[in-house]
Design an enzyme around this catalytic site. Structure first.
Site, PDB file in Angstrom:
ATOM      1  N   HIS A 107     -10.003   1.643   0.680  1.00  0.00           N
ATOM      2  CA  HIS A 107      -9.859   0.478   1.558  1.00  0.00           C
ATOM      3  C   HIS A 107     -10.948   0.418   2.632  1.00  0.00           C
ATOM      4  O   HIS A 107     -10.657   0.209   3.817  1.00  0.00           O
ATOM      5  CB  HIS A 107      -8.481   0.471   2.217  1.00  0.00           C
ATOM      6  CG  HIS A 107      -7.909  -0.903   2.406  1.00  0.00           C
ATOM      7  ND1 HIS A 107      -8.569  -1.884   3.106  1.00  0.00           N
ATOM      8  CD2 HIS A 107      -6.750  -1.461   1.986  1.00  0.00           C
ATOM      9  CE1 HIS A 107      -7.834  -2.988   3.126  1.00  0.00           C
ATOM     10  NE2 HIS A 107      -6.727  -2.754   2.440  1.00  0.00           N
ATOM     11  N   HIS A 112       0.813  -1.217   0.000  1.00  0.00           N
ATOM     12  CA  HIS A 112       0.000   0.000   0.000  1.00  0.00           C
ATOM     13  C   HIS A 112       0.850   1.272   0.000  1.00  0.00           C
ATOM     14  O   HIS A 112       0.583   2.223   0.743  1.00  0.00           O
ATOM     15  CB  HIS A 112      -0.957  -0.006   1.187  1.00  0.00           C
ATOM     16  CG  HIS A 112      -2.024  -1.057   1.107  1.00  0.00           C
ATOM     17  ND1 HIS A 112      -2.547  -1.506  -0.094  1.00  0.00           N
ATOM     18  CD2 HIS A 112      -2.687  -1.755   2.076  1.00  0.00           C
ATOM     19  CE1 HIS A 112      -3.477  -2.417   0.126  1.00  0.00           C
ATOM     20  NE2 HIS A 112      -3.574  -2.593   1.432  1.00  0.00           N
ATOM     21  N   GLU A 167     -11.511  -4.095  -3.109  1.00  0.00           N
ATOM     22  CA  GLU A 167     -10.564  -3.071  -3.541  1.00  0.00           C
ATOM     23  C   GLU A 167     -10.312  -3.165  -5.044  1.00  0.00           C
ATOM     24  O   GLU A 167      -9.747  -4.147  -5.531  1.00  0.00           O
ATOM     25  CB  GLU A 167      -9.244  -3.245  -2.792  1.00  0.00           C
ATOM     26  CG  GLU A 167      -9.384  -3.311  -1.278  1.00  0.00           C
ATOM     27  CD  GLU A 167      -8.160  -3.936  -0.628  1.00  0.00           C
ATOM     28  OE1 GLU A 167      -7.033  -3.458  -0.902  1.00  0.00           O
ATOM     29  OE2 GLU A 167      -8.323  -4.909   0.148  1.00  0.00           O
TER      30      GLU A 167
END
Length: 439
Positions: free
Chosen positions: A247, A175, A388
């Protein structure tokens, strides 16, 4: 001598909040001497207490959040809670810290407002990466998901990225750097109208090792048909990679204290990308046919989650990328449902649309860590599902997959929409079947 001092419940809560903020400042200073830190302005603190002293009623959101608990300054930038509403009972509360959706309220089958996402009820916990690290509701960048060993090659040059994912012997970039990634940056915010919020972030060249100065925006909008519409856009001054996502952790059951694997999942995908014990994609693309990865017909998650299946065993649940059927010939069709989630308990149906080639489905396998969420609720393992939108994990190192390259003069565009409605179980199954047959 001070005697007979009585504090109201409101005052006690405010004092505890200010104390927590100061603890974060102290810890941040101890760990990173050059960090400018988190500052709760004295004026804000006094205002919080004076609201109690004057007997003023706190203006809570529909989701019961107190906006004052998000009003602060982080790294010399103002942070607050923005509230979006439409005329059909939908509310989104968003902080510009990490571009995070803090709460998302939609009506259930009885018309009751229901918060369907996990999170915290104060900025202190979001900002405390030591004691309550999370990616709850965040706008993730530069690159959502994992990059193998944190290494990429851009325009012929190799770059070493932050290696923040070190479980099972891995040294991946997850991420965009995790605690130092965009989910912990303060975005500039512009509330365009009652239903729309635009967040802008400038990521400098070398941010977590990524090349190029990137200007990125996340635009959240609530539509009249109860859709959370998210648009990600970006430009760069040098060749780089980008792969943004949201998210949110969804629980449609109306009770965030209980596991939610009784929700019904549908994924419009014939294939998935296997991953190893470090959650890294192997480079293979495998069919879902005959495996617990097959959600082409809506199914209760718990009934499909076969923990003896190697890929589910590795992740202690689902944490995988599916190759969406809605993406063909290099283009995604965001008018077709790519995935859905349904709660028979509340009747709430979430339908997802995206122009991206993949969706990461994550079943909260790392929940149950004892850190309290909103209003002190302890989230158990498997309490939620993330959906996602994304390029496939580690796509920069797998050249046969859709590439996340962005060059000067180009504009990155990614779209994800989450439409909420109320359906009976029969209606939900029929709609998913109809979508599959139409393709």
């Amino acid at each position: 001598m001070l005697k007979n001092i009585y504090l109201t419940h409101c005052q006690i809560n405010k004092i505890l909040y200010i104390y927590t903020q100061n603890r974060i400042i102290y810890k941040s200073i101890q760990i990173m001497k050059n960090l400018k830190g988190i500052i709760l302005g004295a004026g804000v603190a006094l205002a919080m207490l004076s609201a109690c002293d004057t007997g003023k009623e706190v203006n809570l959101t529909v989701s019961k959040l107190d906006p004052a608990r998000f009003d602060t300054v982080i790294n010399e930038k103002p942070v607050k809670l923005y509230v979006l509403k439409n005329d059909n009972g939908m509310e989104a509360c968003i902080t510009n810290y990490g571009g995070r959706i803090v709460s998302l309220v939609v009506p259930d089958k009885d018309g009751n407002p229901t918060d369907v996402v996990l999170g915290y009820d104060n900025i202190a916990q979001y900002a405390d990466t030591l004691n309550s690290p999370s990616d709850y509701g965040s706008s993730v960048g530069r690159y959502a998901n994992r990059i193998n060993d944190g290494k990429i090659t851009v325009d012929g040059k190799e770059y070493q990225l932050t290696q923040n994912d070190t479980g099972n012997g891995a040294k991946h970039c997850l991420h965009g750097g995790g605690n130092t990634g965009w989910m912990h940056k303060v975005y500039d915010a512009e509330q365009i109208d009652a239903t729309t919020l635009k967040l802008t972030l400038v990521s400098p060249d070398g941010d977590n090792g990524f090349p190029g100065t990137v200007t990125a925006t996340t635009t959240y909008k609530l539509t009249a048909d109860n859709t959370l519409d998210i648009t990600f856009e970006a430009t760069t001054d040098a060749e780089t990679i980008i792969n943004m996502t949201n998210h949110n952790y969804y629980n449609l059951n109306g009770d965030l204290s209980k596991e939610a694997m009784d929700m019904v999942l549908y994924i419009n995908a014939d294939n998935f990308t296997p991953s190893d014990a470090s959650y890294m994609t192997t480079g293979e693309i495998k069919p879902v046919q005959g495996t617990p990865m097959d959600f082409r017909e809506p199914a209760v998650i718990a009934e499909k989650m076969d923990t003896s299946y190697i890929y589910i065993k590795n992740a202690t649940g689902y944490d995988h990328n599916w190759c969406l059927n809605t993406f063909k010939d290099g283009k995604g069709d965001d008018n077709i449902v790519c995935a859905s989630l349904y709660s028979p308990k509340t009747g709430i149906l979430l339908e997802m649309f995206t122009n991206e080639p993949g969706v990461q489905v994550y079943t909260g396998n790392f929940q149950g860590n004892g850190v309290p969420g909103k209003f002190g609720v302890l989230y158990p393992k498997h309490v939620s599902v993330c959906l996602e939108s994304q390029k496939y994990p580690d796509s920069p190192n797998k050249k046969d997959w859709v590439q996340p390259t962005l060059k000067p003069g180009e504009k990155y565009y990614s779209h994800a929409a989450y439409k909420f409605s109320v359906k009976s179980e029969t209606e939900q199954t029929a709609e998913a079947d109809s979508t599959a047959q139409a393709q």
